[in-house]
Design an enzyme around this catalytic site. Structure first.
Site, PDB file in Angstrom:
ATOM      1  N   SER A 151       0.845  -1.196   0.000  1.00  0.00           N
ATOM      2  CA  SER A 151       0.000   0.000   0.000  1.00  0.00           C
ATOM      3  C   SER A 151       0.877   1.241   0.000  1.00  0.00           C
ATOM      4  O   SER A 151       2.068   1.180   0.347  1.00  0.00           O
ATOM      5  CB  SER A 151      -0.875   0.007   1.263  1.00  0.00           C
ATOM      6  OG  SER A 151      -1.485   1.266   1.473  1.00  0.00           O
ATOM      7  N   TYR A 164      -2.611  -0.675  10.034  1.00  0.00           N
ATOM      8  CA  TYR A 164      -2.602  -0.826   8.577  1.00  0.00           C
ATOM      9  C   TYR A 164      -1.234  -0.449   8.029  1.00  0.00           C
ATOM     10  O   TYR A 164      -0.638  -1.190   7.238  1.00  0.00           O
ATOM     11  CB  TYR A 164      -3.688   0.045   7.943  1.00  0.00           C
ATOM     12  CG  TYR A 164      -3.877  -0.226   6.467  1.00  0.00           C
ATOM     13  CD1 TYR A 164      -4.553  -1.368   6.037  1.00  0.00           C
ATOM     14  CD2 TYR A 164      -3.363   0.640   5.511  1.00  0.00           C
ATOM     15  CE1 TYR A 164      -4.715  -1.628   4.683  1.00  0.00           C
ATOM     16  CE2 TYR A 164      -3.523   0.390   4.162  1.00  0.00           C
ATOM     17  CZ  TYR A 164      -4.206  -0.754   3.751  1.00  0.00           C
ATOM     18  OH  TYR A 164      -4.350  -1.020   2.409  1.00  0.00           O
TER      19      TYR A 164
END
Length: 259
Positions: A151, A164
């Site tokens: 990501s 995350y």
């Protein structure tokens, strides 16, 4: 290979067998369809039930689609899914670790282990365990492709969701480590780091005028990514065209990181 041997056939996945975790929705659906369009049969293990959309899209390409509903964090599930894929498709050549979750909290003081642990388990531990299970098969056959999904937040801070950012940074580190371990066996391990993409998970952000404008203003491309923007990247990293690419994280973000 001589330069005169180059052919667009290097991007073909004809006859390959691919597993895409979480591949029946969101970005995972784009990965599944891309691989199928390039010639691969697709096996999808996912916790989310299959509503039939991904099956229809894959089968319209003429490729096979198999689905297994499973919790990717369940002990023993990764090896069981690799075995099931082998039985269903006759083998495994490509693993795309696409399953992931993102739990948010508006107040950092409220972000505790109840949110931290599930995200580490799904985003990082399951990625490792599926790769480890697939690697056993790949090492025996002397070839294989592992594509992990990182990501932008592998490289940025993670407001509202430190787990995350931590899990996706871990995916990048793990990708490099496994590339080093498995390269001598003819296996390539790489990652894709998507930027801001228009999916059901980002609906509320895109509907917020202030948040949407802040993101768009930071992207040189001037728009949110469409899942189709990732299809070329996953085919490249899954195909013979990337046989000398190993341990790399390919950022697909419309240029977000340059601003």
């Amino acid at each position: 290979m001589e330069i005169t041997d180059f052919s667009t056939a290097l991007f073909s996945l004809e006859g390959k067998r691919a597993m895409v975790t979480g591949g029946n929705g969101g970005l995972g659906r784009a990965f599944s369809l891309a691989l199928a369009k390039a010639g691969a049969d697709v096996f999808v293990p996912s916790l989310a039930d299959d509503d039939g959309t991904t099956r229809r899209l894959v089968e319209e390409t003429g490729r096979r689609y198999e689905f297994a509903q499973v919790d990717v964090t369940e002990r023993g599930a990764p090896q069981r899914m690799v075995d099931q894929c082998g039985q269903a498709l006759g083998g495994l050549d490509i693993l795309v670790n696409s399953a992931g979750i993102n739990l948010l909290s508006d107040d950092v003081r409220e972000f505790g282990r109840d949110k931290w642990e599930p995200m580490i388990q799904v985003n990082l531990t399951a990625t490792f365990e599926f790769a480890e299970a697939a690697a056993r098969t790949f090492m025996e056959q002397g070839s294989g492709k592992i594509v992990n999904i990182a990501s932008l937040f592998s490289f940025l801070g993670g407001r509202q969701s430190p787990a995350y950012a931590a899990s996706k940074a871990g995916v990048v580190g793990f990708t490099k480590a496994y590339a080093d371990e498995l390269g001598p066996f003819g296996i390539q391990v790489n990652a894709i780091a998507p930027g801001y993409f228009a999916t059901p998970l980002t609906t509320s952000t895109r509907a917020d005028e202030v948040a949407n404008a802040r993101i768009i203003d930071h992207v040189p491309a001037g728009r949110w990514g469409d899942p189709a923007d990732l299809m070329g990247a996953v085919v490249f990293l899954s195909s013979p065209a990337s046989n000398y690419v190993n341990g790399h994280t390919l950022v697909v973000d419309g240029g977000y990181l340059v601003r």
